[in-house]
Design a protein around this motif. Structure first.
Motif, PDB file in Angstrom:
ATOM      1  N   LEU A 242       0.893  -0.944  -0.185  1.00  0.00           N
ATOM      2  CA  LEU A 242       0.302   0.067  -0.091  1.00  0.00           C
ATOM      3  C   LEU A 242       1.344   1.472  -0.269  1.00  0.00           C
ATOM      4  CD1 LEU A 242      -2.877  -0.816   2.227  1.00  0.00           C
ATOM      5  CD2 LEU A 242      -3.443  -0.321   0.491  1.00  0.00           C
ATOM      6  N   LYS A 243       1.896   1.328   0.783  1.00  0.00           N
ATOM      7  CA  LYS A 243       2.861   2.143   0.650  1.00  0.00           C
ATOM      8  C   LYS A 243       3.496   2.398  -0.751  1.00  0.00           C
ATOM      9  CE  LYS A 243       5.085   5.586   2.264  1.00  0.00           C
ATOM     10  NZ  LYS A 243       6.907   5.355   2.267  1.00  0.00           N
ATOM     11  N   ARG A 244       4.555   1.321  -1.286  1.00  0.00           N
ATOM     12  CA  ARG A 244       4.449   1.345  -1.798  1.00  0.00           C
ATOM     13  C   ARG A 244       4.146   2.262  -3.853  1.00  0.00           C
ATOM     14  NH1 ARG A 244       9.791  -0.210  -2.624  1.00  0.00           N
ATOM     15  NH2 ARG A 244       9.974  -1.740  -0.216  1.00  0.00           N
ATOM     16  N   PHE A 245       2.650   1.673  -3.533  1.00  0.00           N
ATOM     17  CA  PHE A 245       2.224   1.617  -4.967  1.00  0.00           C
ATOM     18  C   PHE A 245       0.584   2.579  -4.776  1.00  0.00           C
ATOM     19  CE2 PHE A 245       3.720  -2.737  -4.781  1.00  0.00           C
ATOM     20  CZ  PHE A 245       4.383  -2.459  -5.940  1.00  0.00           C
ATOM     21  N   TYR A 246       0.492   2.931  -3.377  1.00  0.00           N
ATOM     22  CA  TYR A 246      -0.298   3.423  -3.362  1.00  0.00           C
ATOM     23  C   TYR A 246      -0.119   5.273  -2.538  1.00  0.00           C
ATOM     24  CZ  TYR A 246      -3.869   0.542  -5.435  1.00  0.00           C
ATOM     25  OH  TYR A 246      -4.680  -0.272  -6.455  1.00  0.00           O
ATOM     26  N   GLY A 247       0.312   5.091  -2.405  1.00  0.00           N
ATOM     27  CA  GLY A 247       1.084   5.848  -1.148  1.00  0.00           C
ATOM     28  C   GLY A 247       0.288   6.266   0.276  1.00  0.00           C
ATOM     29  N   PHE A 248      -0.294   4.699   0.679  1.00  0.00           N
ATOM     30  CA  PHE A 248      -1.292   4.617   2.324  1.00  0.00           C
ATOM     31  C   PHE A 248      -0.072   4.665   2.922  1.00  0.00           C
ATOM     32  CE2 PHE A 248      -4.781   4.324  -0.631  1.00  0.00           C
ATOM     33  CZ  PHE A 248      -4.794   4.649  -0.853  1.00  0.00           C
ATOM     34  N   LYS A 249       0.268   5.034   4.124  1.00  0.00           N
ATOM     35  CA  LYS A 249       0.830   4.262   5.208  1.00  0.00           C
ATOM     36  C   LYS A 249      -0.519   3.909   6.303  1.00  0.00           C
ATOM     37  CE  LYS A 249       4.187   8.325   5.710  1.00  0.00           C
ATOM     38  NZ  LYS A 249       3.838   9.503   6.084  1.00  0.00           N
ATOM     39  N   SER A 250      -0.141   2.873   6.474  1.00  0.00           N
ATOM     40  CA  SER A 250      -1.689   2.034   6.980  1.00  0.00           C
ATOM     41  C   SER A 250      -1.062   1.408   8.434  1.00  0.00           C
ATOM     42  CB  SER A 250      -1.614   1.025   5.995  1.00  0.00           C
ATOM     43  OG  SER A 250      -1.163   0.018   5.719  1.00  0.00           O
ATOM     44  N   TRP A 251      -1.474   0.962   9.153  1.00  0.00           N
ATOM     45  CA  TRP A 251      -1.395  -0.433  10.197  1.00  0.00           C
ATOM     46  C   TRP A 251      -1.556  -0.563  10.240  1.00  0.00           C
ATOM     47  CZ3 TRP A 251      -4.014   4.992  11.413  1.00  0.00           C
ATOM     48  CH2 TRP A 251      -3.818   5.502  12.703  1.00  0.00           C
ATOM     49  N   PRO A 252      -0.621  -1.878  10.187  1.00  0.00           N
ATOM     50  CA  PRO A 252      -0.353  -3.089   9.954  1.00  0.00           C
ATOM     51  C   PRO A 252      -1.180  -4.426  11.454  1.00  0.00           C
ATOM     52  CG  PRO A 252       1.504  -2.827  10.103  1.00  0.00           C
ATOM     53  CD  PRO A 252       0.626  -1.660  10.063  1.00  0.00           C
ATOM     54  N   LEU A 253      -2.604  -4.173  11.715  1.00  0.00           N
ATOM     55  CA  LEU A 253      -2.533  -4.641  12.916  1.00  0.00           C
ATOM     56  C   LEU A 253      -2.331  -5.888  13.105  1.00  0.00           C
ATOM     57  CD1 LEU A 253      -6.182  -2.532  13.653  1.00  0.00           C
ATOM     58  CD2 LEU A 253      -4.354  -2.335  13.872  1.00  0.00           C
ATOM     59  N   GLY A 254      -2.640  -6.782  12.313  1.00  0.00           N
ATOM     60  CA  GLY A 254      -1.928  -8.109  12.108  1.00  0.00           C
ATOM     61  C   GLY A 254      -3.038  -9.488  12.512  1.00  0.00           C
ATOM     62  N   GLU A 255      -2.407 -10.561  12.357  1.00  0.00           N
ATOM     63  CA  GLU A 255      -3.197 -11.355  11.291  1.00  0.00           C
ATOM     64  C   GLU A 255      -4.361 -11.788  12.190  1.00  0.00           C
ATOM     65  OE1 GLU A 255       0.062 -11.481  11.229  1.00  0.00           O
ATOM     66  OE2 GLU A 255      -0.058 -10.251   9.664  1.00  0.00           O
ATOM     67  N   ILE A 256      -5.251 -13.663  12.364  1.00  0.00           N
ATOM     68  CA  ILE A 256      -6.150 -13.760  12.818  1.00  0.00           C
ATOM     69  C   ILE A 256      -5.727 -15.344  12.155  1.00  0.00           C
ATOM     70  CG2 ILE A 256      -8.378 -14.358  13.919  1.00  0.00           C
ATOM     71  CD1 ILE A 256      -8.522 -11.350  14.065  1.00  0.00           C
ATOM     72  N   ALA A 257      -5.224 -16.485  13.323  1.00  0.00           N
ATOM     73  CA  ALA A 257      -5.338 -17.833  12.315  1.00  0.00           C
ATOM     74  C   ALA A 257      -7.026 -17.950  12.293  1.00  0.00           C
ATOM     75  CB  ALA A 257      -3.998 -18.025  13.361  1.00  0.00           C
ATOM     76  N   TYR A 258      -6.545 -19.404  11.553  1.00  0.00           N
ATOM     77  CA  TYR A 258      -8.111 -20.254  10.623  1.00  0.00           C
ATOM     78  C   TYR A 258      -7.910 -21.262  12.018  1.00  0.00           C
ATOM     79  CZ  TYR A 258     -11.587 -22.453   8.408  1.00  0.00           C
ATOM     80  OH  TYR A 258     -12.603 -23.025   8.169  1.00  0.00           O
ATOM     81  N   ASP A 259      -9.150 -20.926  13.086  1.00  0.00           N
ATOM     82  CA  ASP A 259      -9.617 -22.353  13.701  1.00  0.00           C
ATOM     83  C   ASP A 259     -10.761 -22.262  14.369  1.00  0.00           C
ATOM     84  OD1 ASP A 259      -9.375 -21.369  16.104  1.00  0.00           O
ATOM     85  OD2 ASP A 259      -7.090 -21.658  16.419  1.00  0.00           O
TER      86      ASP A 259
END
Lengths: 305, 362
Positions: A242-259
């Motif tokens: 997103l930063k590289r191609f759209y110029g958006f700084k974003s907050w990566p909040l994390g991943e939630i596992a599948y179970d």
């Protein structure tokens, strides 16, 4: 001066990615740390936050606000969780979609309510009220899955939301027309950075403002149902893209596992994060840590001037 | 995927924008970034751009991603090396101050085209490369350099240098024999890039020291690849600086688990592999990302500027015989630190494909 009231919305281009699940859990977490929290079910096509919260069909819903002109705060109903109130979704058959004035009124009402934090669960897709509320939020949280379909929708959604956000900030009529025509003409092949570059050539003054807006537009990203080792870094990768191609700084909040623990909590109509003790599963730990990350964003925002 | 598909920069605004970035911007790190930050940014960028990454889906295609990966690796290679980074910093500072290219100091080469000793020691990629005219009639100073380097090298490398020098004239006579060029490409690993050893030289890090520095910065899980890397350094001291570009070295050192392109197979044409297509535009991109002008390249390689322009603009009609084109390409791309053999084959393959399409085949 009182603390600022953050408006948080959960959006995402695709249905079934876990927006409602996360909105409910985040709301419960925020209410549990003592913030008076309003949870608004703005998924007009498929409202079901009351179900996730284990409640019966609510007596008053947003319908009363939208059609019967009640105050928004009067349609909020208490929940079994302390500090948490629900603005239940419209459960009757309803042609989804709001008229322009209803949308404007809703956003205004959301802002004026007397709560510490307002969480809005938006429906899937890129319909205008979804995009508008997302773009008007202090935090737009985008939930996606580690699948090409969901990722594609996620990028398209963010691009649309950003353009809507730009449009919302533009006060000058001529500039608005220019913005609209450029977006209509170029947005399919060009990303936000290139688009602003083009606008800069036509109107350096407007372009300068748009660059500032680009810096302000900061979506937060959650990847739900992560399955592989690579998926565990996906929010970071998406943020980097997103930063590289759209110029958006974003907050990566994390991943939630599948179970199964997420599915079970939905099935039992008890929000995962309210279970005590928390199930000993990766998904439960992940959900909890994403909710805490949201909590940190909120606290920081409230103390900001 | 369509193997004819190449990178069209006009249709790829992202690549076009990339081309205008300096190495810091390419890696998305601040100018004063620590080594750790650079390593981290590099791994993150590689992760998100790798072909199997779902994160780039619908944003860029595999070709663009490969081209960007090459640029990112280039940026990383420069920035993680303290010496090259310092030089690069000076260069972009000068560019920002608006100092024209001929006053850049480092790039201000003497008229005879020989590379100043200091520069060559610090930046082996500025090693002299010989154009056909030069080799056919090497000047005295060039002869001296060749001899000097030959004397400096381990004996098993020496014959290859001899080969390079002596066989150029034979190409002139016999016109064709493409594989001789290919052979000289293979020996490019040991061609005149040796750092002359000079006792009074400033504390210059040898490749091994550079490796050590970067090693401390890189949290490497697979120590075996690291070791094998160091070992290879023992055998050929100059290798680090001449190693061909998107090959195994960077990815194995940084511990990024990434599928490496298969080792180059003589029968297999590189354009079919995962690597980028070395189009004229792509080569220009890489040159610009080094901050080098056409004049710089011309004075380093002694290829005339018009030929360089023709290569970049793909004015195939203006090209001399194929054998010269290959030579130019290899010299040019070598001084861009690309894999000369791969780049030349890819470029020529693309050229032939395009010529076939337009029916203008030579």
């Amino acid at each position: 001066m009182s603390a600022r009231k953050p408006l948080i919305s959960f959006g995402g281009g695709k249905g079934g990615v876990g927006k409602s699940f996360l909105a409910v859990n985040a709301a419960i977490h925020l209410s549990s740390i003592g913030l008076r929290t309003a949870l608004i079910d703005a998924d007009f096509g498929g409202a079901n936050l009351h179900t996730l919260l284990g409640m019966e069909l609510p007596r008053t819903t947003l319908w009363d606000y939208i059609e019967k002109k009640s105050e928004l705060s009067t349609v909020m109903i208490g929940t079994s969780h302390r500090n948490l109130w629900l603005g239940a979704g419209i459960v009757r058959d309803f042609a989804a979609g709001l008229k322009q004035f209803q949308k404007t009124r809703l956003i205004k009402a959301l802002r004026s309510m007397d709560f510490d934090v307002i969480i809005v669960d938006l429906g899937a897709g890129t319909s205008s009220h979804v995009i508008d509320i997302f773009a008007a939020s202090d935090f737009g949280i985008l939930v996606t899955l580690p699948e090409p379909t969901a990722i594609e929708n996620c990028y398209r959604f963010l691009k649309t939301a950003f353009y809507r956000h730009l449009r919302g900030t533009e006060k000058i009529h001529d500039a608005k027309v220019l913005l609209d025509s450029t977006i209509a003409e170029k947005s399919s092949q060009k990303g936000p950075i290139e688009l602003i570059g083009e606008l800069m050539l036509i109107s350096p003054e407007a372009g300068g403002r748009y660059i500032e807006e680009l810096d302000c537009f900061r979506p937060a990203i959650v990847v739900n149902q992560a399955r592989t080792v690579e998926d565990r870094n996906l929010t970071q990768s998406i943020a980097s893209v997103l930063k590289r191609f759209y110029g958006f700084k974003s907050w990566p909040l994390g991943e939630i596992a599948y179970d199964d623990s997420v599915w079970l909590s939905v099935r039992n109509r008890v929000p995962l994060i309210s279970l005590s003790p928390l199930p000993d599963t990766q998904a439960a730990r992940d959900t909890s840590s994403v909710c805490m990350a949201i909590g940190e964003l909120v606290s920081e925002f409230r103390t900001m001037r | 995927m369509d193997s004819n598909q190449s990178i069209n920069i006009e249709a790829s605004p992202h690549l076009e924008r990339f081309a205008r970035m300096n190495h810091y911007e390419v890696l998305d790190v601040p100018r004063d970034a620590s080594v750790e930050m650079i390593v981290q940014a590099y791994r993150m960028a590689l992760n998100s751009l790798e072909p199997s990454s779902v994160a780039i889906y619908s944003i860029i295609g595999p070709r663009e991603a490969a081209a960007m990966t090459t640029m990112i690796e280039l940026a990383y290679k420069i920035l993680r090396d303290p010496m090259e980074r310092r030089r690069y910093d000076r260069m972009i500072e000068n560019i920002e101050k608006g100092i024209p290219a001929d006053e850049k100091g480092d790039l201000n080469l003497p008229d005879d085209g020989m590379i100043p000793d200091t520069l060559q020691k610090s930046f082996p990629f500025f090693a002299p490369v010989y154009s056909i005219e030069q080799v056919s009639a090497p000047s005295n100073s060039q002869k001296a350099i060749i001899e000097h380097q030959a004397a400096d090298k381990p004996s098993d490398i020496e014959p290859q240098i001899q080969t390079v020098v002596t066989e150029f004239p034979s190409i002139m006579k016999h016109e064709v024999e493409e594989n001789i060029w290919a052979d000289s490409g293979a020996s490019s690993q040991v061609e005149p890039v040796e750092i002359p050893k000079s006792p009074d030289a400033a504390p210059i890090e040898t490749p091994r020291e550079i490796i050590k520095t970067s090693k401390t910065a890189v949290m490497n899980e697979s120590s075996t690849t690291e070791q094998s890397n160091v070992k290879s350094e023992d055998t050929g001291n100059a290798e680090l600086n001449t190693q061909s570009f998107p090959e195994a070295d960077l990815s194995s050192e940084s511990g990024v688990s990434r599928e490496l392109p298969p080792l180059e197979n003589k029968d297999k044409k590189p354009a079919e592999s995962e690597g980028p297509v070395y189009s004229g535009q792509f080569i220009r991109l890489i040159r610009e990302s080094h901050g080098l002008t056409l004049d710089d390249i011309a004075s380093i390689t002694r290829i005339t500027k018009i030929n360089l322009i023709n290569i970049e603009n793909e004015n195939f009609k203006e090209f001399p015989a194929l054998v010269y084109v290959r030579g130019y390409l290899m010299q040019y791309t070598r001084c861009l630190k690309l894999d000369p053999k791969k780049a030349a084959s890819s470029y020529i393959q693309r050229m032939q494909e395009l010529s076939d399409q337009t029916g203008e085949k030579k």
